[in-house]
Motif scaffolding. Structure first.
Motif, PDB file in Angstrom:
ATOM      1  N   LEU A 113       0.951  -1.254  -0.774  1.00 21.82           N
ATOM      2  CA  LEU A 113      -0.444  -0.217   0.002  1.00 21.82           C
ATOM      3  C   LEU A 113       0.873   1.317   0.009  1.00 21.82           C
ATOM      4  CD1 LEU A 113      -2.756   1.286  -0.058  1.00 21.82           C
ATOM      5  CD2 LEU A 113      -2.417   1.204   2.685  1.00 21.82           C
ATOM      6  N   GLY A 114       0.764   1.806  -1.206  1.00 20.81           N
ATOM      7  CA  GLY A 114       1.191   2.905  -1.099  1.00 20.81           C
ATOM      8  C   GLY A 114       2.142   3.390  -2.004  1.00 20.81           C
ATOM      9  N   PHE A 115       2.941   2.234  -2.158  1.00 15.22           N
ATOM     10  CA  PHE A 115       4.023   2.531  -3.388  1.00 15.22           C
ATOM     11  C   PHE A 115       3.203   2.167  -4.479  1.00 15.22           C
ATOM     12  CE2 PHE A 115       7.559   2.625  -0.602  1.00 15.22           C
ATOM     13  CZ  PHE A 115       6.702   2.207   0.919  1.00 15.22           C
ATOM     14  N   PRO A 285      -6.269   7.327  -4.503  1.00 15.78           N
ATOM     15  CA  PRO A 285      -5.296   8.529  -3.495  1.00 15.78           C
ATOM     16  C   PRO A 285      -3.477   7.797  -4.331  1.00 15.78           C
ATOM     17  CG  PRO A 285      -5.616   7.410  -1.408  1.00 15.78           C
ATOM     18  CD  PRO A 285      -6.967   6.373  -2.695  1.00 15.78           C
ATOM     19  N   VAL A 286      -3.113   6.638  -3.360  1.00 16.84           N
ATOM     20  CA  VAL A 286      -2.184   5.993  -4.258  1.00 16.84           C
ATOM     21  C   VAL A 286      -1.297   6.193  -5.730  1.00 16.84           C
ATOM     22  CG1 VAL A 286       0.117   4.274  -3.613  1.00 16.84           C
ATOM     23  CG2 VAL A 286      -1.925   4.445  -2.217  1.00 16.84           C
ATOM     24  N   SER A 287      -2.314   6.212  -6.451  1.00 19.08           N
ATOM     25  CA  SER A 287      -2.058   6.582  -8.184  1.00 19.08           C
ATOM     26  C   SER A 287      -2.504   7.414  -8.355  1.00 19.08           C
ATOM     27  CB  SER A 287      -2.718   5.087  -8.837  1.00 19.08           C
ATOM     28  OG  SER A 287      -3.956   4.980  -8.698  1.00 19.08           O
ATOM     29  N   ALA A 288      -3.065   8.398  -8.234  1.00 12.90           N
ATOM     30  CA  ALA A 288      -3.353   9.938  -8.339  1.00 12.90           C
ATOM     31  C   ALA A 288      -2.549  10.554  -8.646  1.00 12.90           C
ATOM     32  CB  ALA A 288      -4.696   9.647  -8.108  1.00 12.90           C
TER      33      ALA A 288
END
Lengths: 353, 553, 192
Positions: A113-115, A285-288
């Motif tokens: 998550l987040g990466f 949110p992570v990929s935007a």
């Protein structure tokens, strides 16, 4: 170790955010179940299960604390999003491949998550779409139009055995009384247009209208879910508003240019996965993009691309492709939309960036 | 929540709304009413004072007393070192018992130099009558030159009492100042000392502001205050009307939002302008002073009192009588816990300062210093989250952007986090790490509960260390190069000397005259005579024995 | 056949033109010396200790430019190796144990009672950080000492210590949360 200030905190923790997004999916999902049968429900459950198991499996391989990481509910959310996007009668093993690929390759192998630079659900969807085009475009007609939707047990049989006990396949459920096989409205518009029909002719067909109404209700459901997310401030307004504006403007311009060749804006807004994309998929949110200006550009370009691909491209539905293409562009967008730091206004003017 | 004023403030020709606004900010629960309803009072004097020698930005002060000396209240015990430093005075009379390192509340837990004073028994802190030593007498300050005022302020050891402790005399030396802004924002939760000071002693604060304005030649004064302090605004406004100051004084009210009290944010609110990066507010013709600092200036110039105590907000749910108290510097926190009946088993830690920018310490022997504006004693809350510090334990950043929305300096905290986690120093600096004011708004809103400010503090100190190492390495390289050059030069000189000597010898051998001293000629002549005589002796056979008259000598 | 000839000649001609341009550029824009050596030297810590086997940091930098391994510098430590690897785009290696081990920064201190004034350490110091003269007391200028250890072997009475430089409150650094043990926590109040 000395931990520094601040010692106050006020924010919804990540796991609760993810859970609320899952909850916001419910209205749209229920409507989709109503209009397209229990296959949707079974897919949702299967995807949720596959996603959580995939994440658990990879976390154990990576020697990370699996149970704690699963608590952040992000795998659950990815699974549900993919489950909504898949056709209701997709064979279970395809669902399995799609979900496991999404979680393992598009999320965990990047670091979790987040990466991840790409939206995992969309990666899984695109993988399935390209690998199994026939099954992935085999949508059932909506309730208003269909002769009969498969029942719960029939859905299970279709998903797991590709045919019911009575020998019906997915195709037979897709066929209407006159032998015509119905597709999604977007698919229908595209194929009819290649046959030379004009939009007015396509739209006036009764069965098109009946099918479309189901999809419009589904989009309305996701719109309501999206509004809830905006009100609770889990997502910010930039991406959905830019997305829908970009979509609306592009389709209106094309429609004004040639109304018979290009569908009107309301059709683009209320068919396919538009609302799902605007509020649930592009807002991941992570990929935007992360800067406010960057988000506006990101959303608007996605909306623009969706209309372009739908109108000129080979595939009828374009949300997944557009989102993935813009995920590629996010680092560049972020770089050029950095906000001007306090006190650096003159630097900005000097460098003309 | 919008940036609108949420409280009802009566505007008039003195009280105006703030024209500007700053990006981001948060609205934490205020907890002001815990301590802002009581009047200011004093505490009983402690038995022992532990006065740290570094209570200002810049260099540590040097003690001018020795162990065993008896001191009186207000006596200078340490002198400032260099331009950025501050004098220290003892608040109470007593005897110096120790000059040694002790823990003074630094977040590292390390000790720093302190002076310990055993306080005499017969002190009465509530008696405000002047006792002990005072500063030199000044003429009427309205007629004093700015230099006189500034040197008196320096003598008094006054530093910024908002928490940054920058020496006030240095700040007031700024040139071309138009406006003095009084920072009465007090935006952090729990802290109410400036609020009460304005409610109860506005005339002293106002006079302090006028003195500071005279010292910097400012021609107007603006009190910047948040709208949650209506009583303070009213009290100050009345005072200004009554006093009719010589230069225009106004009150500008800003919406309550943290961190409106940060110097840069206050300037943006009051003037709508931003201080250019790397420059001071004086570049915009502004100088900012805290309310408590101005009160201390008043005390120093008008009442000749050095800075020996400050108003501290003592608050929290473990305190039975929360409020604002005059506390002498050097009072150990455990003494305060004692007189407020807070047991160490109830209270595991105290926050010095506010909950968003303060220090949390567990060693209660630390004393109250010039930077201590607030002490928060809270009972451990079972609902308190235990923030996990290790990066593999706290949730990863999900790039939600809430931190960017909250940052008052318009940084990208998530980028700072990514670079800080991977030690990418250059990128970290380019993203504006050193513009961060460490206000904590980003960590306050982070859904993943990441200790963001800690990452930035780590990054800043690591980059500073690297820069220092580079400077040291450059110096070492220069010294090494010089040494190489010196050795080569010595060698070359020696070689040159040898060469010159060899050349000289050779030249001498070639160019010498036939017989410079005549010695050689004499030798040659003698040898020739000997040869001739020998030849003559060998010839007598041909001549008969003619006795010659040649006598051989 | 003719097309083949034309195509071949065109491509060959194009290759000649490009080759000519490159040759011209390599002569016209030739850089004197090897700038990479200076860049490498900037990264090295300038302790001038010789643990790498070379008489100083610049010679080692030159050797690295000619292909020497980048992991021979103990004072530079892991961070130094990483920086060199990034600069030269080579693999990060572990510090070569035979050169020494990474330790905290040290400083030389002469036990002045025992000093006999022989000047051997002064001659050994690569940065002239020792003050003294023949038969006079020697002492180390602490701020200039790089902790390279070269003064210790020559001293005939072995009166030089190498203590680690203490971290004082002024140069204390905040620890990185990314590198701390997993069980450190602090209570944080949740505001609803």
């Amino acid at each position: 170790m000395k931990l520094s200030s601040p010692f106050f905190h006020h924010a919804m923790p990540t796991q609760r955010v993810m859970l609320l997004v899952c909850a916001a999916l419910i209205p749209g999902a229920l409507i989709q179940i109503y209009f397209f049968g229990f296959g949707v429900l079974i897919n949702l459950l299967l995807c949720a299960g596959f996603a959580v198991s995939a994440e658990y499996f990879v976390l154990r391989l990576r020697n990370r604390p699996a149970k704690e990481t699963l608590k952040d509910n992000s795998a659950l959310l990815t699974g549900l999003l993919l489950g909504i996007a898949l056709p209701p009668t997709l064979p279970f093993w395809m669902t399995f491949v799609g979900v496991w690929f999404a979680i393992i390759f598009a999320k965990q192998l990047y670091g979790g998550l987040g990466f991840n630079p790409f939206n995992p659900a969309m990666v899984g969807y695109v993988l399935l779409l390209i690998s199994f085009p026939v099954e992935m475009t085999a949508w059932l007609p909506s309730r208003a139009l269909a002769e009969n939707l498969p029942s719960f047990s029939e859905s299970i049989q279709l998903i797991f055995f590709a045919q019911t006990n009575e020998g019906h396949t997915v195709e037979s459920f897709r066929q209407l009384a006159d032998g015509f096989t119905m597709a999604t409205p977007l698919d229908f518009v595209k194929t009819e247009a290649t046959l030379g029909l004009m939009t007015s002719e396509i739209f006036s067909q009764a069965r098109f209208d009946a099918n479309l109404s189901g999809w419009m209700w589904v989009n309305a459901g996701f719109f309501v879910g999206g509004l809830y997310l905006l009100v609770v401030k889990i997502i910010r307004w930039h991406i959905p508003v830019a997305f829908l504006s970009g979509l609306f403007l592009t389709s209106s311009v094309l429609n004004l240019y040639d109304p018979q060749l290009f569908s009107p804006a309301w059709f683009h807004l209320l068919s396919g996965a538009t609302m799902l994309g605007a509020f649930f998929i592009a807002t991941d949110p992570v990929s935007a993009s992360t800067t406010p200006k960057g988000r506006l550009i990101y959303g608007a370009l996605i909306g623009f691309l969706i209309v372009i691909i739908r109108s000129f491209g080979g595939y009828p539905e374009a949300v997944a492709f557009s989102v993935l293409l813009l995920n590629l562009a996010v680092p560049t967008i972020d770089h050029y939309t950095k906000p001007v730091i306090y006190g650096h206004k003159e630097d900005k003017e000097a460098h003309h960036e | 929540m919008s940036d609108q004023l949420t409280h009802n403030i009566q505007f008039n020709e003195i009280v105006k709304p703030a024209p500007g606004q700053f990006h981001g900010g948060i609205h934490p629960a205020e907890f002001k009413s815990v301590s802002n309803t009581q009047t200011i009072s004093t505490i009983d004097s402690p038995r022992e004072l532990v006065i740290p020698l570094k209570q200002s930005a810049g260099l540590t002060a040097t003690p001018i007393v020795s162990v065993g000396d008896k001191v009186v209240a207000g006596q200078l015990i340490a002198k400032k070192q260099g331009a950025i430093s501050a004098n220290l005075h003892t608040p109470l009379a007593g005897e110096i018992t120790l000059i040694s390192p002790k823990y003074a509340g630094h977040p590292s837990g390390m000790m720093s130099p302190t002076v310990t004073i055993q306080v005499d028994d017969d002190q009465d802190l509530s008696n405000q009558k002047s006792q002990g030593e005072n500063l030199p007498k000044l003429a009427d300050w309205t007629l004093c030159e700015p230099e006189e005022l500034i040197s008196q302020i320096a003598l008094a050891g006054i530093v910024g009492l908002g928490g940054a402790t920058f020496p006030t005399n240095v700040k007031l030396k700024a040139q071309s100042i138009e406006t003095l802004i009084v920072n009465a924002m007090e935006c952090e939760p729990y802290i109410t000392c400036d609020d009460r000071l304005l409610r109860e002693q506005p005339e002293r604060v106002l006079q302090g502001a006028l003195i500071a304005a005279r010292a910097t030649a400012a021609n107007n004064i603006i009190f910047a205050i948040e709208d949650n302090k209506a009583e303070a605004i009213a009290s100050l406004s009345t005072c200004i009307k009554k006093f009719s100051p010589a230069i225009p004084v106004s009150i500008v009210v800003a919406p309550t939002k943290y961190p409106s009290g940060g110097e840069k944010q206050t300037i943006e609110l009051i003037t709508g302008q931003q201080v250019p990066a790397g420059q001071l507010p004086s570049a915009l013709g502004l100088v900012i002073q805290n309310v408590a600092t101005l009160h201390a200036i008043y005390e120093a110039i008008v009442n000749r009192k050095p800075l020996t105590r400050r108003l501290v907000t003592i608050t929290g749910n473990l305190v039975t009588k929360p409020g604002n108290y005059w506390v002498p510097f050097g009072t150990p926190i455990e003494y305060i816990m004692q007189i407020f009946s807070i047991s160490q088993s109830d209270c595991k830690r105290v926050i010095i300062g506010g909950p968003l920018m303060g220090n949390s310490i567990t060693n209660f022997s630390a004393p109250v210093t010039k930077a201590t504006n607030c002490l928060i004693f809270n009972r451990p809350d079972p609902k308190e989250k235990l923030w996990l510090t290790s990066a593999t334990k706290h949730d990863p950043c999900i790039r939600c952007g809430e931190c960017e929305t909250a940052c008052p300096v318009e940084l990208l905290p998530q980028q700072l986090l990514w670079f800080s986690q991977s030690d990418q120093w250059e990128n970290l600096e380019n993203q504006g790490l050193f513009d961060c004011i460490e206000c904590g708004a980003c960590a306050y809103v982070c859904p993943s509960e990441i200790p963001l400010v800690q990452y930035y503090r780590y990054g800043k100190s690591a980059i500073n260390k690297i820069k220092q190492n580079q400077i040291n390495a450059e110096r070492a390289k220069q010294r090494f190069d010089f040494r190489e050059m010196r050795i080569a030069r010595t060698k070359a000189e020696r070689a040159l000397k040898h060469q010159k000597a060899a050349e000289a010898r050779q030249k001498a051998a070639e160019n010498k005259p036939a017989d410079p001293t005549g010695k050689q000629t004499a030798i040659n002549d003698a040898l020739a005579r000997v040869k001739a005589k020998k030849a003559a002796l060998n010839e007598p056979a041909e001549h008969s024995s003619n006795p010659t008259n040649n006598k051989v000598d | 056949m003719q097309e083949l000839l034309i195509a071949t000649l065109t491509l060959v001609g194009f290759a000649f033109v490009c080759g000519g341009l490159l040759g011209f550029a390599s002569i016209k824009f030739k850089v004197e010396g090897n700038p990479i050596v200076d860049q490498i030297n900037e990264v090295l810590p300038q302790t001038q200790c010789g643990q790498c086997g070379y008489p100083g940091c610049k010679p080692y930098a030159q050797a690295i430019a000619e292909g020497e391994a980048i992991n021979r510098c103990p004072p530079g430590g892991e961070a130094g190796i990483k920086a060199l690897a990034e600069l030269l785009d080579v693999e990060i290696l572990a510090l070569d144990e035979s050169c020494g081990e990474e330790s905290l920064p040290r400083v030389a201190v002469i036990r002045e009672d025992e000093c006999i004034g022989c000047t051997k350490c002064i001659q050994a110091c690569p940065v002239d950080a020792i003050v003294g003269a023949a038969k006079q007391m020697h002492t180390v200028i602490e701020s200039e000492c790089t902790g390279c250890d070269l003064c210790v072997p020559p001293c005939p009475v072995d009166c030089i210590d190498m203590p680690e430089i203490e971290v004082t409150i002024d140069d204390w650094q905040w620890p990185s949360p990314a590198k701390t043990p997993a069980n450190e926590t602090i209570p944080v109040k949740v505001i609803s």
